[in-house]
Write an enzyme that holds these catalytic residues in place. Structure first.
Site, PDB file in Angstrom:
ATOM      1  N   GLY A  51       2.569  -3.100   8.549  1.00  0.00           N
ATOM      2  CA  GLY A  51       2.863  -3.382   9.942  1.00  0.00           C
ATOM      3  C   GLY A  51       4.275  -3.910  10.119  1.00  0.00           C
ATOM      4  N   GLU A  61      -7.163  -5.041   3.033  1.00  0.00           N
ATOM      5  CA  GLU A  61      -7.372  -6.059   1.993  1.00  0.00           C
ATOM      6  C   GLU A  61      -8.491  -5.621   1.055  1.00  0.00           C
ATOM      7  OE1 GLU A  61      -6.595  -8.687  -0.361  1.00  0.00           O
ATOM      8  OE2 GLU A  61      -8.602  -9.152   0.336  1.00  0.00           O
ATOM      9  N   THR A  93       0.821  -1.207   0.000  1.00  0.00           N
ATOM     10  CA  THR A  93       0.000   0.000   0.000  1.00  0.00           C
ATOM     11  C   THR A  93       0.859   1.262   0.000  1.00  0.00           C
ATOM     12  OG1 THR A  93      -1.728  -1.156   1.213  1.00  0.00           O
ATOM     13  CG2 THR A  93      -1.804   1.233   1.247  1.00  0.00           C
TER      14      THR A  93
END
Length: 658
Positions: A201, A446, A162
């Site tokens: 993350g 997602e 992303t």
């Protein structure tokens, strides 16, 4: 400071205190009474829902092991700073991982410890995406090079896809990896502000490497987004490499034990071998060799696995929230109906029952749907190994719609459950705010849920048209409200495109609302159909009383869906206004039927108090003692006068005449 109260003072107050104590209910006794009135054996259901007594025993053992570590004490967690939460969460993850690698615990025990601890930290994507990506997309040589150190935590990875400007639209990613045939290297670069990687993350302060999703460009041609293994930090000092800018994106709504990060590249050179080349590869001279079509589908199927996992977790998180809220409202009493009467249990108020018990039914429906999704994925995986990808389009549509429906239901359901707990539900000590803020991200990761619904709708409209041409309706779940909405959505889409069916561009974008309504209705019907099938399958393993309780819960779930869809059913002519009223009455009757089993049904999830970590959700009902004890652990209570006394209040109150 202790003091002595004289006998006269005690004697003056005691008669009133005694009267109040006599009228005050005992929440622990209420909890016992709730379980005594249950119509079935909750432990039998817990064994079934958890997958066997061995799983329950393993959970208990995991909790015992966790309590041996300082970070295993959950009572301190609500009061941690973000830095403390990150450091201790990472320490917990690393310790559990090392115990498993050193053979001190089994992999199953490690998984149980991670689940009971429930502390997302910097290793989440190392375990959940980095290692799986190496296994799925790396060559044998690449796996031999990177898997052993990854498994030993000698390198820590994350998954960098992303960007600031793009998420769901993967083809729009702007980070580039341009091949330099003279040096046999890729030059990785972030050409725009919006190409900054954002959200991965573990990226902020933990990862040493990333699986980088970037556009592969060779000989001036853009070959689309591919995955590369890229080192971003010095292994000796853990500082960013030259050409790499990386850091933490700051506090979030929740999930703050995880260091989500940002990443930019300034003409960083990486070897050609960094390209994960199991399927697509680049020759030494810059020739691009694309993957076989079947392997491209195999790569695409990974998304289906991720969505199946999200569906599975939805029931678990909603189950936790409903367990806390049901147990608390069953022992919380509010407002006496008359002089001398006991206050009523909050769960006995009609508005609370009508909200909370359908959520209990939904939690079970989601739990069974999670099992089924993984069963379907495993069946597809077996077929994929034989080269059969025929089930992928429908499975993709199914997983897309259900990912959206289940995460919507869970996100909304956790907050609804929190509100039924009144003021105490606002306290972090209830665990409900943290449960919500940690989970709600699932509605946007997602793929934003509206995008997921539209992916399902595209398949459903095409299936409807195919079925109409063949003189039948398929898939079979397109019935009643869903069938009506499918026909309606197809008509609106056709009208927007001048009589054609166009699945992109302005006609598609202009009919999103109708298409999303279709996908939601279809997903709801799939959810309930699976609930029905799951309960009947369970009937062969459970005692009749337990099966009856589940059937009643399933009926409540179905009627609730019909009440929610009453507008569409009326519009389609499937029911009239009288029948709509009857549906609401039927829902109320089923809520009343579930009420005696409510607490036992929460026990049926098999959650340990340690997992819930909630003062309100204690199994023994001793909620007020738990709240008081937990509150005393606040750092603000470390001193009697408080942390602001010397710096703020002392001077302000120095001239007080009181």
């Amino acid at each position: 400071m202790s003091r002595t109260v004289d006998a006269r003072t005690k004697a003056l107050v005691e008669p009133v205190a005694r009267e109040i104590r006599a009228a005050t209910s005992d929440p622990k006794a209420d909890a016992v009474a709730e379980r005594e009135q249950a119509s079935f054996d909750a432990n039998e259901l817990a064994v079934y829902m958890q997958g066997g007594q061995s799983v329950l025993d393993r959970n208990v053992k995991a909790i015992q092991m966790l309590k041996q570590f300082p970070w295993g004490d959950k009572s301190k967690r609500p009061f941690l700073t973000r830095t403390e939460e990150y450091v201790q969460g990472l320490e917990a993850s690393v310790t559990i991982w090392k115990m498993a690698n050193e053979g001190k615990i089994t992999n199953e025990e490690a998984m149980a410890m991670r689940k009971q601890l429930n502390w997302p930290a910097g290793l989440e994507l190392h375990l959940g995406m980095f290692i799986p990506s190496l296994l799925a997309h790396g060559t044998k040589e690449q796996q031999e090079a990177w898997l052993p150190p990854s498994l030993r935590l000698e390198m820590v990875g994350t998954y960098a896809q992303t960007e600031l400007g793009h998420g769901t639209f993967v083809r729009g990613l702007e980070t580039v990896a341009v091949f330099d045939s003279d040096s046999d290297e890729f030059v990785v670069h972030s050409p725009t502000l919006t190409s900054t990687k954002w959200w991965p993350g573990g990226l902020g302060k933990t990862a040493t490497h990333v699986i980088l999703m970037a556009r592969l460009i060779s000989r001036g041609k853009d070959h689309g987004v591919h995955s590369f293994v890229v080192q971003i930090r010095d292994m000796a000092r853990h500082t960013p490499l030259p050409g790499v800018t990386v850091g933490d994106i700051g506090p979030k709504m929740g999930y703050n034990g995880v260091d989500n990060g940002f990443l930019r590249f300034d003409h960083l050179r990486i070897p050609r071998s960094a390209l994960l080349a199991r399927f697509a590869r680049l020759e030494r001279d810059g020739t691009y060799v694309p993957p076989p079509s079947a392997n491209a589908k195999a790569s695409y199927a990974t998304m289906v696995f991720v969505r199946a996992d999200i569906v599975k977790n939805a029931g678990d998180f909603l189950g936790r929230a409903v367990t806390i809220a049901t147990r608390y409202t069953a022992v919380r009493r509010q407002t006496a109906p008359g002089p001398g009467a006991r206050e009523l249990q909050v769960l006995d108020y009609d508005n609370v029952q009508q909200v909370l018990l359908p959520l209990l039914a939904r939690a079970y429906a989601l739990s069974f749907m999670g099992r089924a999704m993984f069963g379907q994925y495993k069946a597809f995986d077996a077929a994929r190994a034989r080269g059969d990808f025929s089930a992928l389009p429908e499975l993709h549509a199914l997983s897309s719609g259900l990912k959206a429906a289940c995460t919507d239901a869970t996100s909304d359901g956790i907050e609804t459950a929190r509100r039924t707990c009144g003021g105490h539900g606002f306290s972090q000590l209830s665990a409900l705010p943290t449960l919500f803020t940690s989970y709600v991200q699932n509605a946007t990761w997602e793929g934003d849920n509206n995008v997921m619904y539209l992916q399902a709708a595209r398949f459903l409209v095409r299936a409807l048209i195919t079925a109409q041409r063949g003189g039948r309706l398929a898939p079979s779940a397109l019935t009643r409200a869903a069938r009506h909405l499918a026909v309606q959505a197809a008509a609106v889409l056709r009208a927007a495109a001048g009589g054609e069916l166009v699945f992109e561009g302005e006609p598609w974008n202009g009919t999103n609302v109708d298409l999303i309504r279709l996908a939601k209705a279809h997903s709801a019907l799939l959810l309930h159909r699976n609930f029905l099938e799951a309960v009947e399958a369970a009937a062969g393993e459970l005692k009749p009383a337990t099966t009856r309780a589940l059937r009643t819960l399933c009926q409540l779930h179905g009627v609730t869906l019909l009440v929610d869809a009453a507008g569409d059913l009326l519009e389609a002519g499937y029911i009239n206004s009288t029948q709509a009223v009857q549906l609401r009455a039927a829902k109320r009757e089923l809520v009343r039927a579930v009420r005696p089993d409510a607490v036992a049904l929460t026990d049926g999830f098999g959650y340990e108090d340690y997992l819930l970590s909630s003062a309100l959700g204690r199994k023994d009902g001793d909620v007020y003692q738990a709240l008081l004890e937990a509150a005393q652990g606040s750092p603000l209570n470390d001193t009697a006068e408080g942390p602001a006394w010397h710096t703020v209040l002392k001077a302000q109150l120095a001239h007080s005449k009181l």
